[in-house]
Structures are given as structure tokens and as C-alpha cells.
Design a protein around this motif. Sequence first.
Motif, PDB file in Angstrom:
ATOM      1  N   GLY A 159       0.881  -1.341  -0.554  1.00 50.54           N
ATOM      2  CA  GLY A 159      -0.095   0.193  -0.105  1.00 50.54           C
ATOM      3  C   GLY A 159       0.770   0.884   0.189  1.00 50.54           C
ATOM      4  O   GLY A 159       0.200   2.201  -0.422  1.00 50.54           O
ATOM      5  N   ALA A 160       2.020   1.087   0.616  1.00 49.38           N
ATOM      6  CA  ALA A 160       2.982   2.678   0.580  1.00 49.38           C
ATOM      7  C   ALA A 160       3.802   2.383  -0.613  1.00 49.38           C
ATOM      8  O   ALA A 160       3.783   3.507  -0.750  1.00 49.38           O
ATOM      9  N   LEU A 161       3.917   1.186  -1.630  1.00 47.91           N
ATOM     10  CA  LEU A 161       4.668   1.818  -2.803  1.00 47.91           C
ATOM     11  C   LEU A 161       3.894   2.977  -3.711  1.00 47.91           C
ATOM     12  O   LEU A 161       4.959   3.905  -3.812  1.00 47.91           O
ATOM     13  N   PRO A 162       2.308   3.278  -4.222  1.00 52.03           N
ATOM     14  CA  PRO A 162       2.056   4.736  -4.358  1.00 52.03           C
ATOM     15  C   PRO A 162       2.895   5.914  -3.649  1.00 52.03           C
ATOM     16  O   PRO A 162       3.171   6.672  -4.577  1.00 52.03           O
ATOM     17  N   THR A 163       2.709   6.187  -3.131  1.00 51.14           N
ATOM     18  CA  THR A 163       3.355   6.918  -2.233  1.00 51.14           C
ATOM     19  C   THR A 163       4.870   7.542  -2.404  1.00 51.14           C
ATOM     20  O   THR A 163       5.191   8.668  -2.599  1.00 51.14           O
ATOM     21  N   LEU A 164       5.630   6.388  -2.180  1.00 53.35           N
ATOM     22  CA  LEU A 164       7.380   5.687  -2.338  1.00 53.35           C
ATOM     23  C   LEU A 164       7.431   6.664  -3.679  1.00 53.35           C
ATOM     24  O   LEU A 164       8.397   7.148  -4.422  1.00 53.35           O
ATOM     25  N   TYR A 165       6.565   5.827  -5.197  1.00 59.38           N
ATOM     26  CA  TYR A 165       6.786   5.915  -6.074  1.00 59.38           C
ATOM     27  C   TYR A 165       6.742   7.713  -6.536  1.00 59.38           C
ATOM     28  O   TYR A 165       7.117   8.299  -7.138  1.00 59.38           O
ATOM     29  N   ALA A 166       5.197   7.594  -5.886  1.00 63.91           N
ATOM     30  CA  ALA A 166       5.138   9.612  -5.948  1.00 63.91           C
ATOM     31  C   ALA A 166       6.750  10.423  -5.357  1.00 63.91           C
ATOM     32  O   ALA A 166       7.170  11.344  -5.708  1.00 63.91           O
ATOM     33  N   ALA A 167       6.953  10.134  -4.571  1.00 64.26           N
ATOM     34  CA  ALA A 167       7.664  10.781  -3.773  1.00 64.26           C
ATOM     35  C   ALA A 167       9.624  10.782  -3.838  1.00 64.26           C
ATOM     36  O   ALA A 167      10.395  11.729  -4.591  1.00 64.26           O
ATOM     37  N   THR A 168       9.598   9.395  -5.325  1.00 62.59           N
ATOM     38  CA  THR A 168      10.711   9.355  -5.406  1.00 62.59           C
ATOM     39  C   THR A 168      11.012   9.127  -6.622  1.00 62.59           C
ATOM     40  O   THR A 168      12.286   9.489  -7.332  1.00 62.59           O
ATOM     41  N   GLY A 224       4.534  17.395 -11.087  1.00 57.24           N
ATOM     42  CA  GLY A 224       3.183  18.328  -9.828  1.00 57.24           C
ATOM     43  C   GLY A 224       2.226  18.084 -10.341  1.00 57.24           C
ATOM     44  O   GLY A 224       1.975  18.413 -11.286  1.00 57.24           O
ATOM     45  N   GLY A 225       1.033  17.707  -9.305  1.00 53.87           N
ATOM     46  CA  GLY A 225      -0.198  17.962  -9.617  1.00 53.87           C
ATOM     47  C   GLY A 225      -0.243  16.235 -10.040  1.00 53.87           C
ATOM     48  O   GLY A 225      -1.461  16.508 -10.150  1.00 53.87           O
ATOM     49  N   GLU A 226       0.221  15.461 -10.199  1.00 53.01           N
ATOM     50  CA  GLU A 226      -0.232  14.184 -10.253  1.00 53.01           C
ATOM     51  C   GLU A 226      -0.780  13.178  -8.973  1.00 53.01           C
ATOM     52  O   GLU A 226      -0.432  13.747  -8.275  1.00 53.01           O
ATOM     53  N   PHE A 227      -1.586  12.401  -9.158  1.00 54.90           N
ATOM     54  CA  PHE A 227      -1.950  11.150  -8.837  1.00 54.90           C
ATOM     55  C   PHE A 227      -1.705   9.706  -8.648  1.00 54.90           C
ATOM     56  O   PHE A 227      -2.053   9.489  -9.897  1.00 54.90           O
ATOM     57  N   TYR A 228      -1.378   8.999  -7.615  1.00 55.71           N
ATOM     58  CA  TYR A 228      -0.771   7.839  -7.900  1.00 55.71           C
ATOM     59  C   TYR A 228      -1.316   7.136  -7.252  1.00 55.71           C
ATOM     60  O   TYR A 228      -2.397   7.118  -5.707  1.00 55.71           O
ATOM     61  N   GLY A 229      -1.944   5.475  -7.390  1.00 54.47           N
ATOM     62  CA  GLY A 229      -3.236   4.666  -6.943  1.00 54.47           C
ATOM     63  C   GLY A 229      -1.703   3.730  -6.850  1.00 54.47           C
ATOM     64  O   GLY A 229      -1.614   3.167  -8.099  1.00 54.47           O
ATOM     65  N   PRO A 230      -2.362   2.397  -6.631  1.00 50.63           N
ATOM     66  CA  PRO A 230      -2.009   0.736  -7.159  1.00 50.63           C
ATOM     67  C   PRO A 230      -2.990   0.905  -8.582  1.00 50.63           C
ATOM     68  O   PRO A 230      -3.891   1.276  -9.230  1.00 50.63           O
ATOM     69  N   ALA A 263       1.145   3.799 -10.718  1.00 51.62           N
ATOM     70  CA  ALA A 263       0.036   3.691 -11.597  1.00 51.62           C
ATOM     71  C   ALA A 263      -0.950   5.097 -11.741  1.00 51.62           C
ATOM     72  O   ALA A 263      -0.403   5.909 -10.362  1.00 51.62           O
ATOM     73  N   LEU A 264      -0.409   6.052 -12.529  1.00 50.67           N
ATOM     74  CA  LEU A 264      -1.032   7.003 -12.484  1.00 50.67           C
ATOM     75  C   LEU A 264      -2.498   7.372 -12.811  1.00 50.67           C
ATOM     76  O   LEU A 264      -3.149   6.171 -13.665  1.00 50.67           O
ATOM     77  N   VAL A 265      -3.182   7.584 -11.670  1.00 49.08           N
ATOM     78  CA  VAL A 265      -4.344   7.252 -11.883  1.00 49.08           C
ATOM     79  C   VAL A 265      -5.521   8.758 -11.470  1.00 49.08           C
ATOM     80  O   VAL A 265      -4.590   9.822 -11.296  1.00 49.08           O
ATOM     81  N   THR A 266      -6.895   8.793 -11.997  1.00 43.55           N
ATOM     82  CA  THR A 266      -7.297   9.911 -12.534  1.00 43.55           C
ATOM     83  C   THR A 266      -8.460  10.143 -11.091  1.00 43.55           C
ATOM     84  O   THR A 266      -9.233   9.176 -10.664  1.00 43.55           O
ATOM     85  N   PRO A 267      -8.704  10.779 -10.789  1.00 42.76           N
ATOM     86  CA  PRO A 267      -9.687  11.807  -9.659  1.00 42.76           C
ATOM     87  C   PRO A 267     -10.427  11.542  -9.600  1.00 42.76           C
ATOM     88  O   PRO A 267     -11.446  12.271 -11.015  1.00 42.76           O
ATOM     89  N   ALA A 268     -11.479  11.662  -8.898  1.00 50.40           N
ATOM     90  CA  ALA A 268     -13.253  11.754  -9.205  1.00 50.40           C
ATOM     91  C   ALA A 268     -13.253  13.493  -9.560  1.00 50.40           C
ATOM     92  O   ALA A 268     -12.261  14.295  -9.481  1.00 50.40           O
ATOM     93  N   PRO A 269     -14.230  13.377 -10.905  1.00 51.99           N
ATOM     94  CA  PRO A 269     -15.145  15.190 -11.310  1.00 51.99           C
ATOM     95  C   PRO A 269     -14.316  16.014 -10.306  1.00 51.99           C
ATOM     96  O   PRO A 269     -13.510  17.560  -9.923  1.00 51.99           O
ATOM     97  N   GLN A 270     -14.529  15.707  -8.952  1.00 50.71           N
ATOM     98  CA  GLN A 270     -15.653  16.681  -8.189  1.00 50.71           C
ATOM     99  C   GLN A 270     -13.665  17.856  -7.015  1.00 50.71           C
ATOM    100  O   GLN A 270     -13.823  18.616  -6.768  1.00 50.71           O
ATOM    101  N   ALA A 271     -12.646  16.287  -7.365  1.00 52.98           N
ATOM    102  CA  ALA A 271     -11.136  16.773  -6.932  1.00 52.98           C
ATOM    103  C   ALA A 271     -10.364  17.657  -7.843  1.00 52.98           C
ATOM    104  O   ALA A 271      -9.571  18.559  -7.968  1.00 52.98           O
ATOM    105  N   SER A 272     -10.841  17.675  -9.391  1.00 53.20           N
ATOM    106  CA  SER A 272     -10.173  18.693 -10.597  1.00 53.20           C
ATOM    107  C   SER A 272     -11.326  20.293 -10.113  1.00 53.20           C
ATOM    108  O   SER A 272     -11.100  21.036 -11.415  1.00 53.20           O
ATOM    109  N   ASP A 273     -12.305  20.343  -9.517  1.00 51.46           N
ATOM    110  CA  ASP A 273     -12.751  21.792  -9.453  1.00 51.46           C
ATOM    111  C   ASP A 273     -12.198  22.596  -8.923  1.00 51.46           C
ATOM    112  O   ASP A 273     -12.268  23.152  -7.564  1.00 51.46           O
ATOM    113  N   PRO A 274     -11.158  23.973  -9.843  1.00 48.03           N
ATOM    114  CA  PRO A 274     -10.475  24.368  -9.321  1.00 48.03           C
ATOM    115  C   PRO A 274     -11.408  25.927  -8.649  1.00 48.03           C
ATOM    116  O   PRO A 274     -10.600  26.501  -7.108  1.00 48.03           O
ATOM    117  N   GLU A 275     -12.669  26.299  -8.664  1.00 48.19           N
ATOM    118  CA  GLU A 275     -12.927  27.044  -7.708  1.00 48.19           C
ATOM    119  C   GLU A 275     -13.453  26.398  -6.165  1.00 48.19           C
ATOM    120  O   GLU A 275     -13.254  26.872  -4.895  1.00 48.19           O
TER     121      GLU A 275
END
Length: 303
Positions: A238-247, A253-259, A270-282
Motif C-alpha cells: 500500500g505504501a508503494l504509490p506514496t514511495l513512487y510519488a516521492a522518489t 507536480g499535480g499528479e495522483f498515483y494509486g495501485p 500507476a498514474l490514476v484519475t481523481p473523481a471530477p469533484q477533486a479537479s474543480d479549481p473553484e
Amino acid sequence: MDDFSTDAIPDLSGTTAVVTGANSGLGLQSALVLAAKGARVELACRDRQRGAAARERIRTETGNDNVHLRQLDLASLASIRRFAAEQEKPVDLLINNAGVMATPHRTTADGFELQFGVNHLGHFALTGLLLPALRQAPAPRVVTVSSLAHRGGRIDFEDLAAQRSYRPWNRYNQSKLANLLFTFEFQRRLTAHGEKILAVAAHPGFANTNLTAGMNHPATLDVLGAFFRLLGQSGASGALPTLYAATALEVRGGEFYGPGGPGQLRGRPALVTPAPQASDPETARRLWDISTELTGVRFAGLD
């Protein structure tokens, strides 16, 4: 990325990593790997006894004595300010990992609803206060750990303190959505001001950790515990996505990683896509402004 393992992480000698919630679960697994790669690791933990046990385990298993325990209570702005004021080294890597999940209704020392206060506001304040130390590092990164639960989240701006209603899972989902909104807004501001810091997010998928410990609902815990043991991947995985993002060098910047497995529940990072509400700049800007107001922490030079 499909075959990423800790063997791919480069030597980290000469770098300093601050990991919140490093005494157990994903934080401990991340700290173990970073220490094994030669980093100076600062374990930012609320509980001194458990933190000390984690420090000794990491030192013993990795042979790296440059592992240090520092007390940090993310439910207290005073503790966060003290931690940041005592930061002596440049921070190359800040991993905003600590969290609580689906707890009974409680408040932080400053009156914030506990899950929103710890999972989001605490890390927001910590990051802002450590900004000078991050800027001193040559290639700093901030990795904030979210969750698949963000998909069910929405920011209840009219009742952030949960005074009108409190549903534990709804508030957890909200806090994990806030982690992503913060990360993406942080990176937008960093990019606009030409900063070298990278803000990245990660999630562990379905990991068998002790995050449910604060729930205090025995029947629910029994069911969830069995479910996690049956279907969840290990804390190390479970820690691998965090370690990948970290190293990983290719991270932006601004990417999102998960299994990368089915449903993002397990598998290699893997590079993953967040839910639409997470990408709302307002929504992200509004959350940023309210977080600044609530914590009193400003990100100097990024307003």
C-alpha cells in the motif's frame, strides 16, 4: 511504472524526509524504505512511546541511525507550529500521511471536526509552516496521502464543524477529497510562481493497516477487520504509490498515483484519475481560503 519496486528507488543519502504518522501502517512502511535508501528520516508522531518503538525498529532493520523521533499532534495548531519552528534541516520530502478514519464525533484542540482537522487542516498548516524549509532543498516534494474514499466526498462549506449533522464516513470522505483539492491547488500556485517544489498525491488502494483503530465501534471493526485481512494488500504494498510519488524521476507536480490493478484496489503504482469533484479549481480555491482563515497559516509568496 508497472514493475516499480523499492529496488528502483535511488540512493537518498543527504536528503531529509519528514513522515507524519510514521509509527505504524503506511507511514512506518514508507519511513522504513526511505531510511533503507539512506535518507535522514524524521518520524513525526503524536505518541512518543509508539514513535520510539518505530524509530528503534527502523534503525535496527535498516542499519541507518539517522532516524529521529519528533512529536507532532496534527490535532493541535500549537503542536504544529512548534514542530515547524524547531525544523533545523531543509526538507527534501514531506509525506503528509497521518490520518484518522470514521471516528465518533470529536473535535481537535482548536475546535475543528476531528477528521477534517487532522487529515486536511493539520497537514495544510504543517505544509505552509514548513514552506521555508522545503524551499531550502534542491528538489523538494510534498506527497499527500488521500484515499479512494475521496470519490464519495463533497466539501460541506456550510457545516465544516459538523454542528448540524455528523456521519463518520461522510466526514472521512470529505477529508480525503480535501487532500486532493489541496494538492492540486498547491501545485497550481507553485507553478504560477515558478517554484521548484512538487505537490503530488497518492492513495494506497485497499491496504490492511491499523487506520480503523480510532473508530470505536466494535461490531463494525470486527467486520472491517475481517474484510481488510481477506482482500487488502499489505501495508508495504500500500505504501508503494506514496514511495513512487516521492522518489520517481518522471513524477510531475499535480499528479495522483494509486495501485494500477482492477478498481485501483491493489497492484503496482500507476498514474490514476481523481473523481471530477477533486479537479474543480473553484472549490479548491474556496477550500484554500477557508483553510487559511481557520488555521491562520499563509503560504508566503503563493497568495
